[in-house]
Design an enzyme around this catalytic site. Sequence first.
Site, PDB file in Angstrom:
ATOM      1  N   LYS A 166      -0.161   5.660   8.196  1.00  0.00           N
ATOM      2  CA  LYS A 166       0.533   5.957   6.920  1.00  0.00           C
ATOM      3  C   LYS A 166      -0.468   6.065   5.771  1.00  0.00           C
ATOM      4  CE  LYS A 166       1.712   2.285   4.862  1.00  0.00           C
ATOM      5  NZ  LYS A 166       1.230   1.315   3.866  1.00  0.00           N
ATOM      6  N   THR A 185       0.869  -1.186   0.000  1.00  0.00           N
ATOM      7  CA  THR A 185       0.000   0.000   0.000  1.00  0.00           C
ATOM      8  C   THR A 185       0.901   1.230   0.000  1.00  0.00           C
ATOM      9  OG1 THR A 185      -1.637  -1.228   1.275  1.00  0.00           O
ATOM     10  CG2 THR A 185      -1.902   1.167   1.177  1.00  0.00           C
ATOM     11  N   LYS A 227      -7.128   1.483  -3.269  1.00  0.00           N
ATOM     12  CA  LYS A 227      -6.753   0.936  -1.963  1.00  0.00           C
ATOM     13  C   LYS A 227      -6.806   2.012  -0.874  1.00  0.00           C
ATOM     14  CE  LYS A 227      -4.919  -1.549   1.276  1.00  0.00           C
ATOM     15  NZ  LYS A 227      -5.783  -2.408   2.072  1.00  0.00           N
TER      16      LYS A 227
HETATM   17  N1  LIG Z   1      -0.986  -6.505   7.547  1.00  0.00           N
HETATM   18  C1  LIG Z   1      -2.120  -6.306   6.923  1.00  0.00           C
HETATM   19  O1  LIG Z   1      -3.193  -6.681   7.402  1.00  0.00           O
HETATM   20  C2  LIG Z   1      -2.155  -5.610   5.584  1.00  0.00           C
HETATM   21  C3  LIG Z   1      -3.308  -5.721   4.807  1.00  0.00           C
HETATM   22  C4  LIG Z   1      -3.357  -5.112   3.555  1.00  0.00           C
HETATM   23  C5  LIG Z   1      -2.265  -4.374   3.121  1.00  0.00           C
HETATM   24  N2  LIG Z   1      -1.167  -4.246   3.921  1.00  0.00           N
HETATM   25  C6  LIG Z   1      -0.038  -3.446   3.410  1.00  0.00           C
HETATM   26  O2  LIG Z   1       0.930  -4.385   2.968  1.00  0.00           O
HETATM   27  C7  LIG Z   1       2.244  -3.859   3.183  1.00  0.00           C
HETATM   28  C8  LIG Z   1       3.039  -4.836   4.045  1.00  0.00           C
HETATM   29  O3  LIG Z   1       2.354  -4.983   5.286  1.00  0.00           O
HETATM   30  P1  LIG Z   1       2.823  -6.048   6.390  1.00  0.00           P
HETATM   31  O4  LIG Z   1       1.759  -6.033   7.432  1.00  0.00           O
HETATM   32  O5  LIG Z   1       3.250  -7.324   5.749  1.00  0.00           O
HETATM   33  O6  LIG Z   1       4.117  -5.262   6.950  1.00  0.00           O
HETATM   34  P2  LIG Z   1       5.301  -5.790   7.869  1.00  0.00           P
HETATM   35  O7  LIG Z   1       4.956  -7.077   8.521  1.00  0.00           O
HETATM   36  O8  LIG Z   1       5.677  -4.611   8.702  1.00  0.00           O
HETATM   37  O9  LIG Z   1       6.470  -6.101   6.798  1.00  0.00           O
HETATM   38  C9  LIG Z   1       7.089  -5.068   6.110  1.00  0.00           C
HETATM   39  C10 LIG Z   1       8.069  -5.618   5.087  1.00  0.00           C
HETATM   40  O10 LIG Z   1       8.675  -4.497   4.408  1.00  0.00           O
HETATM   41  C11 LIG Z   1      10.075  -4.618   4.474  1.00  0.00           C
HETATM   42  N3  LIG Z   1      10.710  -3.296   4.496  1.00  0.00           N
HETATM   43  C12 LIG Z   1      10.354  -2.223   5.247  1.00  0.00           C
HETATM   44  N4  LIG Z   1      11.169  -1.174   4.985  1.00  0.00           N
HETATM   45  C13 LIG Z   1      12.043  -1.608   4.043  1.00  0.00           C
HETATM   46  C14 LIG Z   1      13.117  -0.978   3.343  1.00  0.00           C
HETATM   47  N5  LIG Z   1      13.454   0.305   3.568  1.00  0.00           N
HETATM   48  N6  LIG Z   1      13.798  -1.721   2.439  1.00  0.00           N
HETATM   49  C15 LIG Z   1      13.464  -3.007   2.199  1.00  0.00           C
HETATM   50  N7  LIG Z   1      12.454  -3.661   2.824  1.00  0.00           N
HETATM   51  C16 LIG Z   1      11.744  -2.955   3.734  1.00  0.00           C
HETATM   52  C17 LIG Z   1      10.330  -5.354   5.774  1.00  0.00           C
HETATM   53  O11 LIG Z   1      11.628  -5.866   5.784  1.00  0.00           O
HETATM   54  P3  LIG Z   1      12.379  -6.193   7.194  1.00  0.00           P
HETATM   55  O12 LIG Z   1      11.930  -7.571   7.564  1.00  0.00           O
HETATM   56  O13 LIG Z   1      13.809  -6.088   6.862  1.00  0.00           O
HETATM   57  O14 LIG Z   1      11.939  -5.138   8.184  1.00  0.00           O
HETATM   58  C18 LIG Z   1       9.229  -6.418   5.684  1.00  0.00           C
HETATM   59  O15 LIG Z   1       9.601  -7.443   4.798  1.00  0.00           O
HETATM   60  C19 LIG Z   1       2.059  -2.462   3.781  1.00  0.00           C
HETATM   61  O16 LIG Z   1       2.089  -1.507   2.751  1.00  0.00           O
HETATM   62  C20 LIG Z   1       0.661  -2.542   4.392  1.00  0.00           C
HETATM   63  O17 LIG Z   1       0.054  -1.252   4.491  1.00  0.00           O
HETATM   64  C21 LIG Z   1      -1.071  -4.865   5.129  1.00  0.00           C
END
Ligand SMILES: NC(=O)c1ccc[n+]([C@@H]2O[C@H](COP(=O)([O-])OP(=O)(O)OC[C@H]3O[C@@H](n4cnc5c(N)ncnc54)[C@H](OP(=O)(O)O)[C@@H]3O)[C@@H](O)[C@H]2O)c1
Length: 285
Positions: free
Chosen positions: A241, A98, A173
Amino acid sequence: MNTVKTGWIGLGKMGIPMSQQLIKAGYPLSVYNRSKDKEEGFKAQGIGTAASPALLLEEADVVFIMVSDDKAINDIFHGDGGLLAAKASGKIIINMSTVSPAISKEVAAACKAQGNHYLDAPVSGSVKQAEDAMLVIMVGGEAGPFEQAKPILEKMGKLVMLVGDTGAGNVAKLAINTLLGIVAQGLSETVTLAQQNGINAEALTTLIGNSALGSPFIKIKGDAIVNNNYNAAFALKHIAKDLRLAKDLGLATPLGKTAYQTYQDAEAAFGEEDIIAVIKQVNKK
Ligand SMILES: NC(=O)c1ccc[n+]([C@@H]2O[C@H](COP(=O)([O-])OP(=O)(O)OC[C@H]3O[C@@H](n4cnc5c(N)ncnc54)[C@H](OP(=O)(O)O)[C@@H]3O)[C@@H](O)[C@H]2O)c1
């Protein structure tokens, strides 16, 4: 066995279950994550890892990205060993994170200059829907690469829809997540009002769940409130965010403005907890 070689960047809460659907469907997969510890489970499954996004793109036909925010996308494309450093063309890069439509348009143009295609394909649904391959996937980009990618995206979701040009998936989204933020705050305020007047959360959420307002979201988050479980499925920092990005798109309506402010105020204290920890913020008021 499917023959399209896939790559996955970003093994967070969503990236892990989503990429597992590709393995289940028989696609050859390689993965990359910034923090190497998150690759261990995949290595144990016999899945290959790449040392950089560029190397991943060189070996895969279609690369998926699921990372936090615009900064992460910037690092993955423009950083050392980033996607734009790859000696690769004719590939499809699908960004499911997102993020803003602005960054999608910027990196899509860079991918085109490189000879690759870019689709923005953010998802609605959380970890449970990712585990059940029941995500709703909204796509922006050109019809040709979309049609090529659609059968793979369908392994992760129950609905895959092309909504417009590059960035249109991101806009859809952010609109949906504005509703998500408002609903989570609305549920929190409703439970708070009831509690202040002697009705407990379990009784109230049971009543709502059986009314016309009942929904999977209300059920899951109502249970979280009742069980005092604020472990992040969708971290509150992510909705904070998303509402900043929606504000950049012009969100200025009464509920939108209020939700924006509530989550900005909540982020410092509750950002790592689940979105429904917003109830702790509205209780403070
Ligand atoms: N969780 C939900 O329910 C959900 C639902 C729909 C959409 N989303 C969206 O999907 C996305 C991921 O969500 P998530 O919940 O999976 O997040 P998360 O668990 O916080 O994982 C974030 C991922 O991004 C990587 N990352 C962050 N900063 C980075 C950087 N500067 N360079 C390279 N990699 C980086 C992290 O790597 P590291 O492991 O190295 O930190 C990790 O692999 C977000 O945009 C969120 O808004 C989430």
